[in-house]
Every structure is written in C-alpha cells, then in structure tokens.
Motif scaffolding. Structure first.
Motif, PDB file in Angstrom:
ATOM      1  N   MET A 168      36.221  53.522  21.774  1.00 11.18           N
ATOM      2  CA  MET A 168      35.188  52.525  22.702  1.00 11.18           C
ATOM      3  C   MET A 168      34.944  50.969  22.416  1.00 11.18           C
ATOM      4  SD  MET A 168      33.056  56.074  22.795  1.00 11.18           S
ATOM      5  CE  MET A 168      30.921  55.210  23.362  1.00 11.18           C
ATOM      6  N   GLY A 169      34.902  50.223  21.168  1.00 12.43           N
ATOM      7  CA  GLY A 169      34.714  48.894  21.236  1.00 12.43           C
ATOM      8  C   GLY A 169      35.683  48.465  21.676  1.00 12.43           C
ATOM      9  N   ALA A 170      37.511  48.461  21.807  1.00 10.41           N
ATOM     10  CA  ALA A 170      37.989  48.124  22.463  1.00 10.41           C
ATOM     11  C   ALA A 170      37.966  47.612  23.749  1.00 10.41           C
ATOM     12  CB  ALA A 170      39.487  49.101  22.070  1.00 10.41           C
ATOM     13  N   LEU A 171      37.182  49.294  24.341  1.00 10.09           N
ATOM     14  CA  LEU A 171      36.916  49.227  25.945  1.00 10.09           C
ATOM     15  C   LEU A 171      35.955  48.100  26.086  1.00 10.09           C
ATOM     16  CD1 LEU A 171      36.977  52.891  26.805  1.00 10.09           C
ATOM     17  CD2 LEU A 171      38.844  51.159  28.015  1.00 10.09           C
ATOM     18  N   THR A 172      34.529  48.509  25.618  1.00  4.60           N
ATOM     19  CA  THR A 172      33.753  47.486  25.591  1.00  4.60           C
ATOM     20  C   THR A 172      33.736  45.993  25.771  1.00  4.60           C
ATOM     21  OG1 THR A 172      32.020  49.066  24.458  1.00  4.60           O
ATOM     22  CG2 THR A 172      30.911  46.612  24.561  1.00  4.60           C
ATOM     23  N   VAL A 173      34.867  45.266  24.790  1.00  6.12           N
ATOM     24  CA  VAL A 173      35.538  43.968  24.697  1.00  6.12           C
ATOM     25  C   VAL A 173      36.311  44.123  26.535  1.00  6.12           C
ATOM     26  CG1 VAL A 173      36.983  42.767  24.022  1.00  6.12           C
ATOM     27  CG2 VAL A 173      35.671  44.129  22.371  1.00  6.12           C
ATOM     28  N   ALA A 174      36.914  44.823  26.654  1.00  6.80           N
ATOM     29  CA  ALA A 174      37.868  44.906  27.827  1.00  6.80           C
ATOM     30  C   ALA A 174      36.894  44.821  29.387  1.00  6.80           C
ATOM     31  CB  ALA A 174      38.456  45.673  27.928  1.00  6.80           C
ATOM     32  N   ILE A 175      35.822  45.631  29.158  1.00  9.24           N
ATOM     33  CA  ILE A 175      34.446  45.269  30.209  1.00  9.24           C
ATOM     34  C   ILE A 175      33.810  44.202  29.943  1.00  9.24           C
ATOM     35  CG2 ILE A 175      32.403  46.452  31.006  1.00  9.24           C
ATOM     36  CD1 ILE A 175      33.093  49.033  29.645  1.00  9.24           C
ATOM     37  N   GLU A 176      33.197  43.484  29.227  1.00  8.80           N
ATOM     38  CA  GLU A 176      33.171  42.257  28.789  1.00  8.80           C
ATOM     39  C   GLU A 176      34.212  40.701  29.473  1.00  8.80           C
ATOM     40  OE1 GLU A 176      32.252  41.421  24.349  1.00  8.80           O
ATOM     41  OE2 GLU A 176      30.378  43.031  25.094  1.00  8.80           O
ATOM     42  N   VAL A 177      35.514  41.089  29.200  1.00  7.85           N
ATOM     43  CA  VAL A 177      35.945  40.353  29.826  1.00  7.85           C
ATOM     44  C   VAL A 177      36.987  40.590  30.921  1.00  7.85           C
ATOM     45  CG1 VAL A 177      38.893  39.729  29.307  1.00  7.85           C
ATOM     46  CG2 VAL A 177      37.715  40.174  27.391  1.00  7.85           C
ATOM     47  N   GLY A 178      36.376  41.574  31.642  1.00  2.38           N
ATOM     48  CA  GLY A 178      36.341  41.774  32.525  1.00  2.38           C
ATOM     49  C   GLY A 178      35.486  41.107  33.729  1.00  2.38           C
ATOM     50  N   ARG A 179      33.966  41.473  32.623  1.00  4.50           N
ATOM     51  CA  ARG A 179      33.321  40.770  33.619  1.00  4.50           C
ATOM     52  C   ARG A 179      33.380  39.566  34.159  1.00  4.50           C
ATOM     53  NH1 ARG A 179      30.365  44.675  36.212  1.00  4.50           N
ATOM     54  NH2 ARG A 179      29.847  46.334  34.814  1.00  4.50           N
ATOM     55  N   SER A 180      33.705  38.320  33.202  1.00  4.01           N
ATOM     56  CA  SER A 180      34.053  37.554  33.010  1.00  4.01           C
ATOM     57  C   SER A 180      35.091  36.695  34.368  1.00  4.01           C
ATOM     58  CB  SER A 180      34.455  37.114  31.445  1.00  4.01           C
ATOM     59  OG  SER A 180      33.044  37.305  30.076  1.00  4.01           O
ATOM     60  N   PHE A 181      35.747  37.562  34.324  1.00  2.13           N
ATOM     61  CA  PHE A 181      36.801  37.779  34.825  1.00  2.13           C
ATOM     62  C   PHE A 181      36.585  37.323  36.235  1.00  2.13           C
ATOM     63  CE2 PHE A 181      39.812  39.103  37.629  1.00  2.13           C
ATOM     64  CZ  PHE A 181      40.756  38.161  39.048  1.00  2.13           C
ATOM     65  N   ILE A 182      35.579  38.200  36.542  1.00  2.00           N
ATOM     66  CA  ILE A 182      34.750  38.491  38.068  1.00  2.00           C
ATOM     67  C   ILE A 182      34.061  37.327  38.389  1.00  2.00           C
ATOM     68  CG2 ILE A 182      33.570  39.554  38.942  1.00  2.00           C
ATOM     69  CD1 ILE A 182      34.965  42.158  37.688  1.00  2.00           C
ATOM     70  N   ALA A 183      33.727  36.580  37.376  1.00  2.00           N
ATOM     71  CA  ALA A 183      32.367  36.141  37.099  1.00  2.00           C
ATOM     72  C   ALA A 183      33.271  34.302  37.707  1.00  2.00           C
ATOM     73  CB  ALA A 183      31.664  35.148  36.251  1.00  2.00           C
ATOM     74  N   GLU A 184      34.021  34.309  36.738  1.00  2.04           N
ATOM     75  CA  GLU A 184      35.488  32.947  37.549  1.00  2.04           C
ATOM     76  C   GLU A 184      35.923  32.832  38.507  1.00  2.04           C
ATOM     77  OE1 GLU A 184      35.900  30.208  35.339  1.00  2.04           O
ATOM     78  OE2 GLU A 184      33.991  30.208  34.063  1.00  2.04           O
ATOM     79  N   ALA A 185      36.281  34.397  38.502  1.00  2.00           N
ATOM     80  CA  ALA A 185      37.163  34.536  40.425  1.00  2.00           C
ATOM     81  C   ALA A 185      35.807  34.538  41.563  1.00  2.00           C
ATOM     82  CB  ALA A 185      37.467  35.962  40.152  1.00  2.00           C
ATOM     83  N   SER A 186      34.879  34.961  41.218  1.00  2.00           N
ATOM     84  CA  SER A 186      33.436  35.063  42.296  1.00  2.00           C
ATOM     85  C   SER A 186      34.354  33.651  42.655  1.00  2.00           C
ATOM     86  CB  SER A 186      32.772  35.532  41.999  1.00  2.00           C
ATOM     87  OG  SER A 186      31.839  35.413  43.066  1.00  2.00           O
ATOM     88  N   THR A 187      33.347  32.596  41.803  1.00  3.54           N
ATOM     89  CA  THR A 187      33.315  31.462  41.561  1.00  3.54           C
ATOM     90  C   THR A 187      34.694  30.407  42.153  1.00  3.54           C
ATOM     91  OG1 THR A 187      31.291  31.554  39.700  1.00  3.54           O
ATOM     92  CG2 THR A 187      32.264  29.301  40.004  1.00  3.54           C
ATOM     93  N   ALA A 188      35.234  30.927  41.317  1.00  3.07           N
ATOM     94  CA  ALA A 188      36.686  30.202  42.585  1.00  3.07           C
ATOM     95  C   ALA A 188      36.780  30.530  44.065  1.00  3.07           C
ATOM     96  CB  ALA A 188      38.245  30.528  41.537  1.00  3.07           C
ATOM     97  N   LEU A 189      36.830  31.683  43.926  1.00  2.00           N
ATOM     98  CA  LEU A 189      36.659  32.252  45.756  1.00  2.00           C
ATOM     99  C   LEU A 189      35.478  31.460  46.907  1.00  2.00           C
ATOM    100  CD1 LEU A 189      37.527  35.987  45.319  1.00  2.00           C
ATOM    101  CD2 LEU A 189      38.885  33.887  46.259  1.00  2.00           C
ATOM    102  N   GLU A 190      34.596  30.823  45.965  1.00  2.00           N
ATOM    103  CA  GLU A 190      33.803  30.696  46.422  1.00  2.00           C
ATOM    104  C   GLU A 190      33.981  29.145  47.103  1.00  2.00           C
ATOM    105  OE1 GLU A 190      30.041  30.929  44.993  1.00  2.00           O
ATOM    106  OE2 GLU A 190      30.204  33.405  45.421  1.00  2.00           O
ATOM    107  N   GLU A 191      34.730  28.658  45.639  1.00  6.58           N
ATOM    108  CA  GLU A 191      34.402  26.880  46.244  1.00  6.58           C
ATOM    109  C   GLU A 191      35.939  26.521  46.804  1.00  6.58           C
ATOM    110  OE1 GLU A 191      35.659  25.965  42.182  1.00  6.58           O
ATOM    111  OE2 GLU A 191      33.556  25.724  41.231  1.00  6.58           O
ATOM    112  N   ALA A 192      37.162  28.010  47.263  1.00  8.70           N
ATOM    113  CA  ALA A 192      37.904  27.564  47.663  1.00  8.70           C
ATOM    114  C   ALA A 192      37.603  28.147  49.460  1.00  8.70           C
ATOM    115  CB  ALA A 192      39.378  28.184  47.582  1.00  8.70           C
ATOM    116  N   GLY A 193      36.142  28.547  49.714  1.00 10.61           N
ATOM    117  CA  GLY A 193      35.922  29.032  50.987  1.00 10.61           C
ATOM    118  C   GLY A 193      36.406  30.367  51.049  1.00 10.61           C
ATOM    119  N   HIS A 194      36.605  31.291  50.386  1.00 14.93           N
ATOM    120  CA  HIS A 194      36.279  32.798  50.514  1.00 14.93           C
ATOM    121  C   HIS A 194      35.158  33.858  50.085  1.00 14.93           C
ATOM    122  CE1 HIS A 194      39.972  30.997  51.433  1.00 14.93           C
ATOM    123  NE2 HIS A 194      40.761  30.566  50.730  1.00 14.93           N
TER     124      HIS A 194
END
Length: 134
Positions: free
Chosen positions: A108-134
């Motif tokens: 559960m601890g490892a999954l919690t960390v994975a979820i946090e990292v996943g959310r960070s990735f999603i935020a960065e990816a969303s920003t990158a896609l918006e900057e690229a016009g997608h």
C-alpha cells in the motif's frame, strides 16, 4: 519531452518496486482458501487506495488518448515505448487489488508513492501537450 519521459520512467520504476514487494510465500490455491478470500472484506483504507489508483489510471488513459490522437507524437518512438511500458506497469499494479491479503502495508505504501508519481506525470504531460497545442 525529456521531463515527461523522466516522470514516466519514475512511475514505471515505482510500480515495479511495488510489484516486487510481495510476500515470499506463494499464495495457496485450494478451494477453501478461495472461499476465505471471498468472505474477507477490504478495509476502508484499501478501498480508498483502490479508488485513488483507479482515478489516476483513468487520468493516465485520458493522456494516452490525447497522445494517440496526435500523429506527430506517435512518431516519437521513445514516448510511445515509455507510455506502453507505463501502461503495462499500471496493469501489473492493478493485480494487487484482487484481494485484501495482497494489499499489505508495504504494498500500500509503494502504491501510494506510485499514485503520487503518476499524478505528477499526468500534470506534466498535460502541460506539455497543451504547450504543444494538443
């Protein structure tokens, strides 16, 4: 793109750690054990973690759909490979939610960390896609 790739790899590694954190004993497969698993209920904490994980996975799917809708992004083999690897890791991590017994405090601890990292990735990816016009 480099930040996006680094975040995806960090999530993949975190999920891999979670996948390797299981117990040393093999699960029993007798019918009586299966009946016991069905009678065992998930704790409120396990249910909350499962909901958080599902939410993160759905958000990742939305990002993957945006990448899949962009031919120029699909030409980036590194990005496509990293996204596919990350998707595989999410699927593997999902297996821990099959029964309450597999959701040990360590997992559960490892999954919690994975979820946090996943959310960070999603935020960065969303920003990158918006900057690229997608």
């Amino acid at each position: 793109m480099k930040k996006l790739l680094v975040l995806m790899m960090a999530l993949a590694m975190t999920l891999s750690i979670a996948a390797c954190g299981g117990s040393d004993s093999a699960p029993a497969t007798s019918p009586s054990t299966s009946a016991q698993v069905e009678n065992t209920e998930f704790t409120a904490e396990q249910q909350a973690l499962a909901q958080d994980f599902m939410s993160m996975a759905e958000e990742f799917d939305a990002i993957a759909d945006r990448v899949n809708a962009s031919p120029e992004l699909l030409e980036n083999e590194e990005l496509v490979t990293a996204m596919n690897d990350l998707s595989s890791e999410i699927i593997k991590a999902d297996e821990y939610f099959a029964s309450p017994e597999t959701l040990t405090p360590e997992i559960m601890g490892a999954l919690t960390v994975a979820i946090e990292v996943g959310r960070s990735f999603i935020a960065e990816a969303s920003t990158a896609l918006e900057e690229a016009g997608h």
